[in-house]
Structure formats: C-alpha cells, structure tokens
Write an enzyme that holds these catalytic residues in place. Structure first.
Site, PDB file in Angstrom:
ATOM      1  N   ASP A  37       0.968  -1.237  -0.096  1.00 38.03           N
ATOM      2  CA  ASP A  37      -0.008   0.051  -0.096  1.00 38.03           C
ATOM      3  C   ASP A  37       0.962   1.401   0.066  1.00 38.03           C
ATOM      4  OD1 ASP A  37      -2.082   1.848   0.959  1.00 38.03           O
ATOM      5  OD2 ASP A  37      -3.389   0.335   1.036  1.00 38.03           O
ATOM      6  N   ASN A  38       0.393   2.273  -0.485  1.00 41.56           N
ATOM      7  CA  ASN A  38       1.104   3.678  -0.483  1.00 41.56           C
ATOM      8  C   ASN A  38       0.507   4.465   0.469  1.00 41.56           C
ATOM      9  OD1 ASN A  38      -1.156   4.447  -1.884  1.00 41.56           O
ATOM     10  ND2 ASN A  38      -0.207   5.418  -3.544  1.00 41.56           N
ATOM     11  N   ASP A  62       4.237   2.052  -4.119  1.00 44.16           N
ATOM     12  CA  ASP A  62       3.082   2.525  -5.181  1.00 44.16           C
ATOM     13  C   ASP A  62       2.896   1.283  -6.677  1.00 44.16           C
ATOM     14  OD1 ASP A  62       1.698   3.844  -7.166  1.00 44.16           O
ATOM     15  OD2 ASP A  62       1.986   5.626  -6.397  1.00 44.16           O
ATOM     16  N   ALA A 119     -10.066  -5.989  -8.397  1.00 42.61           N
ATOM     17  CA  ALA A 119     -11.222  -5.486  -7.668  1.00 42.61           C
ATOM     18  C   ALA A 119     -11.799  -4.393  -8.520  1.00 42.61           C
ATOM     19  CB  ALA A 119     -10.866  -4.878  -6.456  1.00 42.61           C
ATOM     20  N   TYR A 150     -11.955   7.143 -12.970  1.00 44.04           N
ATOM     21  CA  TYR A 150     -12.048   6.058 -12.213  1.00 44.04           C
ATOM     22  C   TYR A 150     -12.873   5.041 -13.005  1.00 44.04           C
ATOM     23  CZ  TYR A 150     -13.775   3.212  -8.277  1.00 44.04           C
ATOM     24  OH  TYR A 150     -14.000   2.154  -7.367  1.00 44.04           O
TER      25      TYR A 150
HETATM   26  N1  LIG Z   1     -15.775   0.190  -1.225  1.00 46.56           N
HETATM   27  C1  LIG Z   1     -16.602  -0.125  -2.156  1.00 46.56           C
HETATM   28  O1  LIG Z   1     -17.762   0.072  -2.056  1.00 46.56           O
HETATM   29  C2  LIG Z   1     -16.140  -0.322  -3.738  1.00 46.56           C
HETATM   30  C3  LIG Z   1     -16.819  -0.578  -4.889  1.00 46.56           C
HETATM   31  C4  LIG Z   1     -16.636  -0.782  -5.783  1.00 46.56           C
HETATM   32  C5  LIG Z   1     -15.123  -0.981  -5.970  1.00 46.56           C
HETATM   33  N2  LIG Z   1     -14.181  -0.888  -5.074  1.00 46.56           N
HETATM   34  C6  LIG Z   1     -12.678  -1.127  -5.141  1.00 46.56           C
HETATM   35  O2  LIG Z   1     -12.291  -1.819  -4.144  1.00 46.56           O
HETATM   36  C7  LIG Z   1     -11.077  -1.589  -4.023  1.00 46.56           C
HETATM   37  C8  LIG Z   1     -10.982  -1.266  -2.550  1.00 46.56           C
HETATM   38  O3  LIG Z   1     -11.579  -0.150  -2.098  1.00 46.56           O
HETATM   39  P1  LIG Z   1     -11.702   0.549  -0.498  1.00 46.56           P
HETATM   40  O4  LIG Z   1     -13.126   0.914  -0.381  1.00 46.56           O
HETATM   41  O5  LIG Z   1     -11.003  -0.440   0.399  1.00 46.56           O
HETATM   42  O6  LIG Z   1     -10.927   2.011  -0.976  1.00 46.56           O
HETATM   43  P2  LIG Z   1     -10.003   2.498  -0.023  1.00 46.56           P
HETATM   44  O7  LIG Z   1      -9.564   3.748  -0.651  1.00 46.56           O
HETATM   45  O8  LIG Z   1     -10.232   2.371   1.414  1.00 46.56           O
HETATM   46  O9  LIG Z   1      -8.605   1.690  -0.192  1.00 46.56           O
HETATM   47  C9  LIG Z   1      -7.782   1.728  -1.318  1.00 46.56           C
HETATM   48  C10 LIG Z   1      -6.373   1.235  -0.708  1.00 46.56           C
HETATM   49  O10 LIG Z   1      -5.314   1.181  -1.958  1.00 46.56           O
HETATM   50  C11 LIG Z   1      -4.365   2.109  -1.462  1.00 46.56           C
HETATM   51  N3  LIG Z   1      -3.717   2.631  -2.882  1.00 46.56           N
HETATM   52  C12 LIG Z   1      -4.415   3.655  -3.503  1.00 46.56           C
HETATM   53  N4  LIG Z   1      -3.661   3.840  -4.850  1.00 46.56           N
HETATM   54  C13 LIG Z   1      -2.498   3.091  -4.523  1.00 46.56           C
HETATM   55  C14 LIG Z   1      -1.317   3.183  -5.380  1.00 46.56           C
HETATM   56  N5  LIG Z   1      -1.082   3.632  -6.398  1.00 46.56           N
HETATM   57  N6  LIG Z   1      -0.281   2.349  -4.719  1.00 46.56           N
HETATM   58  C15 LIG Z   1      -0.868   1.450  -3.702  1.00 46.56           C
HETATM   59  N7  LIG Z   1      -1.737   1.525  -2.903  1.00 46.56           N
HETATM   60  C16 LIG Z   1      -2.617   2.361  -3.306  1.00 46.56           C
HETATM   61  C17 LIG Z   1      -4.901   3.236  -0.721  1.00 46.56           C
HETATM   62  O11 LIG Z   1      -4.041   3.779   0.068  1.00 46.56           O
HETATM   63  C18 LIG Z   1      -5.888   2.310   0.109  1.00 46.56           C
HETATM   64  O12 LIG Z   1      -5.158   1.700   1.316  1.00 46.56           O
HETATM   65  C19 LIG Z   1     -10.772  -0.234  -5.219  1.00 46.56           C
HETATM   66  O13 LIG Z   1      -9.921  -0.855  -6.141  1.00 46.56           O
HETATM   67  C20 LIG Z   1     -12.005   0.080  -5.408  1.00 46.56           C
HETATM   68  O14 LIG Z   1     -12.004   0.457  -6.607  1.00 46.56           O
HETATM   69  C21 LIG Z   1     -14.735  -0.447  -3.733  1.00 46.56           C
END
Ligand SMILES: NC(=O)c1ccc[n+]([C@@H]2O[C@H](COP(=O)([O-])OP(=O)(O)OC[C@H]3O[C@@H](n4cnc5c(N)ncnc54)[C@H](O)[C@@H]3O)[C@@H](O)[C@H]2O)c1
Length: 330
Positions: A37-38, A62, A119, A150
């Site tokens: 994670d970043n 990253d 995801a 996105y």
């Molecule tokens: N929560 C939802 O309702 C939902 C719905 C559809 C899709 N998703 C997908 O599920 C995944 C997780 O979502 P979430 O709700 O936990 O979001 P979140 O923002 O809580 O978690 C995303 C994580 O990815 C890390 N991150 C972001 N860019 C990065 C990079 N370039 N390198 C390394 N780490 C990076 C962030 O620091 C964070 O810890 C995402 O891909 C999101 O698109 C989530």
C-alpha cells in the site's frame, strides 16, 4: 505426514477499507499475507492488529511503480482510491494507479505464477440504462468527465486483465464490486453510508444529494470479502458482480440512520453531482450460481456495527481506533 502448503497472498491496497478486512479474513484462513500500500487513502491503524501476526507483512510501495518480485500464490489487486472525493483529487494519479498498477500487478503475477483478482467496480456500468445490471451489460459511461478517471480506468484495467488472459494465459478473476460499507470506512470520504452515520452521530444535517429518491444497494463488508475469497477459489475467469441486491433510496437510508443513532439531525438537500447514477442494483445470479454466494447480512445489522465503529472513532477522542486522518470536526 507433511504439512499442507501454506498459501502466500498479496493484497494490494491492503491498508484500505476492504483490503484490511480481506487481510483479516485471509490470516484467519491460515494464509501468509503481504499487504502492499502507498497509504494514499489507507491507514496504518487498519493493520494495527495484524502487525503483531508473524504471518503478516507490510510493504509500502506504489503499484504504479515497478514492483519487486514476490513469491505469492494469489494476488488480490485492490489498490485504488474508491471514493469520488479521493479519486478526483488527482485524476492523473487515479489513471496511473488503474492502468500502470494493473499492468505491474499482472506482470508480477506472471513472474510468480499467481492467480490474480481485480477489484473492479459497478462504475463500469456508468449511469445504467438496464436494471438490475447483469455482467453482460456494457454500460453507459461518459469517457470525458470528472468520473472518467475512475470508471474508464477500471474498464481499461479489466481490458488489460482480459488481454493478459488471452495473450499470456494469465489466471485472472474479476470482481465487479457494488457499494460496500462497514467499519473502517473513512469518515471524510464522501460515501453515503459513512457520511450519514458521521453526520447523524454529530447531530448535523444529513447531506442528501438531489431529492433522495435515487437508489443504491449496500453490501456489508464481511459478505463482500467472502465473495472475493470464493471468487478467487473458483475457476471463473469472467467478470462477476458482487453486491447486495436489496435496493434502498438514499432518503430511506437517511431515515434508518437517524432512527438507529437516535440523532436529532434533519436532512439537507444539495444538487446531484455530475454523472451520478440514478439507480444502482447488482444482478448477482452469476455469483449465486457459480460461487454459491449470496449476501447474508441485512442492512439494519450491518448499519448497527458500522454505527458502533463510528461512535467510538468519531465521538470518543480517547479511542485507540480513532483514525488519525479523521477530519477535525468544527
Ligand atoms: N468500497 C466499495 O464500495 C467499492 C466499490 C467498488 C469497487 N471498489 C474497489 O475496491 C478496492 C478497495 O476499495 P476500498 O473501499 O477499500 O478503498 P480505500 O480507498 O479504502 O482503499 C484503497 C487502498 O489502496 C491504496 N492505494 C491507492 N492507490 C495506490 C497505489 N497507487 N499504490 C498502492 N496503494 C494504493 C490506498 O492507500 C488504500 O489503502 C478499490 O480498487 C475500489 O475501486 C470498492
């Protein structure tokens, strides 16, 4: 008698909302877990309990940069900010994460011989013209607007996964995730459940965009994580919707949150954001048929544990769980 192989699993975005719950589940299931994670939107606090576990390792990196070689059996690729507030802060960074991140993760999976799960999101359907949305609906997406970084980023990531499967035989899984909620959501990220809960707990007006008649489906995080694990364990290499098909209007959700928190909040109506979908509901027949998966947690039960989490995180400044990135509340 030799001991069974202990799986090593990489979770990109492991410090985020979904990722940290997935790490918990994988550790409980006996895997070695690496979170990469970043910390763009994730928090070290989400790994507080895992950090003491000898089967857990954290790599700060990253996904858009070249990734180190890792001996892993499975990769869950979750890294990407999920809330519009965060992914629109830097649309270029969001596209880098989605495009270069998917490319790097697929190449790492190829080197390691790992199965790799993306995801993806219901946003690939855009503002859908078909309800509920089955996986073979191609969507109604605007490629030239503020959500495009996105929505189109995730569509391109799916295309990359498809291309790697076709051309290089990558063992892929694609989860199209619909609205998911639960403990460890960020209180300031603009998602409707966390917004309402925090506003209600603070007795502030609940911000409803439009008249509140737009509908959403809400899946509790434990159900979603179970769907991801089942998908990984399956041999389904085409996209699968994961979400809760129960459809609620935003106004209904607001009323439930006010009632369950015992809040005195009223509703405050704001204009609808650009390209905001009017209806969103998954068709989960494929997940039910092929994964034997169906969400089990009713909205009222999931809201109760989410409210309990935020009550501690938001209202109790002495709490260890209070996320460091909590907005200072004026
Ligand atoms: N929560 C939802 O309702 C939902 C719905 C559809 C899709 N998703 C997908 O599920 C995944 C997780 O979502 P979430 O709700 O936990 O979001 P979140 O923002 O809580 O978690 C995303 C994580 O990815 C890390 N991150 C972001 N860019 C990065 C990079 N370039 N390198 C390394 N780490 C990076 C962030 O620091 C964070 O810890 C995402 O891909 C999101 O698109 C989530």
């Amino acid at each position: 008698m030799h001991s069974p192989h202990q799986k090593t699993v990489l979770v990109t975005g492991g410090a985020g909302f979904l990722g940290s719950h997935l790490c918990d589940r994988l550790l409980r299931d006996g895997a070695k877990v690496i979170s990469l994670d970043n910390f763009q939107t994730g928090s070290r606090l989400n790994h507080r309990q895992q950090a003491a576990n000898p089967d857990f390792r954290l790599i700060e990196a990253d996904v858009a940069d070249p990734l180190p070689d890792l001996e892993v059996d499975e990769i869950y690729h979750l890294a990407c900010p999920a809330s519009p507030v965060h992914y629109q802060e830097s649309p270029i960074a969001t596209l880098r994460t989605n495009l270069l991140g998917a490319m790097n993760v697929l190449e790492l999976a190829a080197r390691a011989g790992a199965t790799v799960l993306l995801a993806s999101t219901s946003e690939v359907y855009g503002d859908p013209l078909v309800h509920p949305q089955p996986e073979d609906y191609f969507g109604n997406v605007n490629p030239f607007g503020e959500r495009a970084c996105y929505d189109e980023g995730k569509r391109a990531a799916e295309a990359l996964f498809y291309a790697h499967a076709e051309e290089k035989g990558a063992d892929i899984r694609i989860a199209r995730i619909f609205n998911t909620y639960g403990p460890r959501m960020q209180p300031d990220d603009g998602r409707v459940v966390s917004n309402f809960v925090v506003e209600a707990l603070l007795d502030r007006p609940l911000t409803v965009h439009g008249d509140g008649s737009q509908t959403r489906s809400f899946c509790y995080v434990d159900d979603l994580v179970d769907g991801l694990v089942r998908l990984m364990a399956s041999d389904v290499r085409t996209p699968v919707n994961l979400g809760n098909p129960g459809e609620f209007s935003v106004a209904e959700l607001a009323d439930m949150v006010v009632a369950m928190t015992g809040s005195h909040s009223a509703l405050a109506h704001l204009p609808l954001p650009a390209d905001d979908p009017r209806r969103r509901r998954p068709d989960i027949a494929k997940a039910e048929r092929l994964l034997g998966w169906t969400p089990a947690v009713p909205l009222a039960a999931g809201l109760a544990s989410t409210i309990a989490y935020f009550r501690e995180a938001v209202l109790d400044p002495a709490s260890d769980d209070r996320p460091s990135h909590l907005l200072p509340m004026e």
